[in-house]
Design a protein around this motif. Sequence first.
Motif, PDB file in Angstrom:
ATOM      1  N   MET A   1      -6.564   8.120   8.356  1.00 25.82           N
ATOM      2  CA  MET A   1      -6.005   8.312   7.018  1.00 25.82           C
ATOM      3  C   MET A   1      -4.487   8.363   7.202  1.00 25.82           C
ATOM      4  O   MET A   1      -3.959   9.308   7.789  1.00 25.82           O
ATOM      5  CB  MET A   1      -6.522   9.608   6.394  1.00 25.82           C
TER       6      MET A   1
ATOM      7  N   GLN B   1     -12.496   2.196   1.268  1.00 30.75           N
ATOM      8  CA  GLN B   1     -12.497   3.345   0.358  1.00 30.75           C
ATOM      9  C   GLN B   1     -13.635   4.274   0.776  1.00 30.75           C
ATOM     10  O   GLN B   1     -14.787   3.851   0.835  1.00 30.75           O
ATOM     11  CB  GLN B   1     -12.711   2.845  -1.065  1.00 30.75           C
TER      12      GLN B   1
ATOM     13  N   ASN C   1      -1.345   6.949  -2.503  1.00 29.60           N
ATOM     14  CA  ASN C   1      -2.660   6.376  -2.208  1.00 29.60           C
ATOM     15  C   ASN C   1      -3.040   5.326  -3.251  1.00 29.60           C
ATOM     16  O   ASN C   1      -4.131   5.348  -3.827  1.00 29.60           O
ATOM     17  CB  ASN C   1      -3.726   7.475  -2.084  1.00 29.60           C
TER      18      ASN C   1
ATOM     19  N   SER D   1      -7.798   2.411  -8.222  1.00 31.85           N
ATOM     20  CA  SER D   1      -8.321   2.687  -6.876  1.00 31.85           C
ATOM     21  C   SER D   1      -9.842   2.676  -6.811  1.00 31.85           C
ATOM     22  O   SER D   1     -10.431   2.198  -5.837  1.00 31.85           O
ATOM     23  CB  SER D   1      -7.792   4.023  -6.361  1.00 31.85           C
TER      24      SER D   1
ATOM     25  N   TYR E   1      -0.839   8.712   5.624  1.00 28.98           N
ATOM     26  CA  TYR E   1      -0.240   9.280   4.413  1.00 28.98           C
ATOM     27  C   TYR E   1       1.199   9.677   4.687  1.00 28.98           C
ATOM     28  O   TYR E   1       1.651   9.683   5.829  1.00 28.98           O
ATOM     29  CB  TYR E   1      -1.058  10.467   3.903  1.00 28.98           C
TER      30      TYR E   1
ATOM     31  N   ILE F   1       1.199   4.700   0.491  1.00 25.51           N
ATOM     32  CA  ILE F   1       0.396   5.752   1.117  1.00 25.51           C
ATOM     33  C   ILE F   1       0.824   7.149   0.672  1.00 25.51           C
ATOM     34  O   ILE F   1       0.140   8.121   0.959  1.00 25.51           O
ATOM     35  CB  ILE F   1       0.359   5.641   2.658  1.00 25.51           C
TER      36      ILE F   1
ATOM     37  N   TYR G   1      -8.985   4.529   4.079  1.00 25.24           N
ATOM     38  CA  TYR G   1      -8.913   4.839   5.499  1.00 25.24           C
ATOM     39  C   TYR G   1      -8.853   3.534   6.281  1.00 25.24           C
ATOM     40  O   TYR G   1      -9.617   2.604   6.003  1.00 25.24           O
ATOM     41  CB  TYR G   1     -10.160   5.608   5.949  1.00 25.24           C
TER      42      TYR G   1
ATOM     43  N   GLY H   1     -10.241   8.477  -0.618  1.00 21.73           N
ATOM     44  CA  GLY H   1      -9.041   7.702  -0.336  1.00 21.73           C
ATOM     45  C   GLY H   1      -9.334   6.490   0.517  1.00 21.73           C
ATOM     46  O   GLY H   1     -10.482   6.166   0.800  1.00 21.73           O
TER      47      GLY H   1
ATOM     48  N   TYR I   1       0.862  -1.181   0.000  1.00 20.26           N
ATOM     49  CA  TYR I   1       0.000   0.000   0.000  1.00 20.26           C
ATOM     50  C   TYR I   1       0.900   1.233   0.000  1.00 20.26           C
ATOM     51  O   TYR I   1       1.569   1.527   0.988  1.00 20.26           O
ATOM     52  CB  TYR I   1      -0.934  -0.028   1.209  1.00 20.26           C
TER      53      TYR I   1
END
Length: 172
Positions: free
Chosen positions: A87, A65, A33, A50, A89, A30, A74, A72, A28
């Motif tokens: 979230m 999603q 995303n 996505s 990132y 991030i 979560y 995005g 993943y």
Amino acid sequence: HAYFITDDWQEGFIYYDGQLYENVSLKYDIFRNKVIVEHPKSHQEIELISEKIKYFGLKDQFFVQLQSPTVGFYARIYDGGVKVYAMHYKTTQDNLTTKTKTIEFLTKQKLYVFKDGVYYLVNSKGSALAVFKDQKNELKKMLSQENISFKKNKEYALKRIGQYVDQLNHTK
């Protein structure tokens, strides 16, 4: 690296384009995303679309999603009457300490409580308690009794708050 926890392949599952796939090698990213899978035979990386991903799981985390507060993936921290999402990132920072320029990835997180159809961004104990104004005193007491530090573990604190609010609402 730009990935969630590790840049190594992790075994997980993914619900993609209406189909559940289990025991899949995932990464993943991030920073971008994006979810990447490893082709089982050629071992090539395949970046998934996505919009076709409903949810996926890896490293004891379940990601969904969402379209709001921003589109995005979560991490679902708690899924009761009250919901808690994180979230995850990354941002970049240029590092110019030597003659060569390097880019450093910084891991960040935004936490949200979903209550009564609204997402609330929560950065502190005060902002979390403000979401639950009616139960503020009971929540402060519970956090104190269970010795839960919001600063040390925000995800766990919000999960317990969600559980406790649901428990309070259930007994009413």
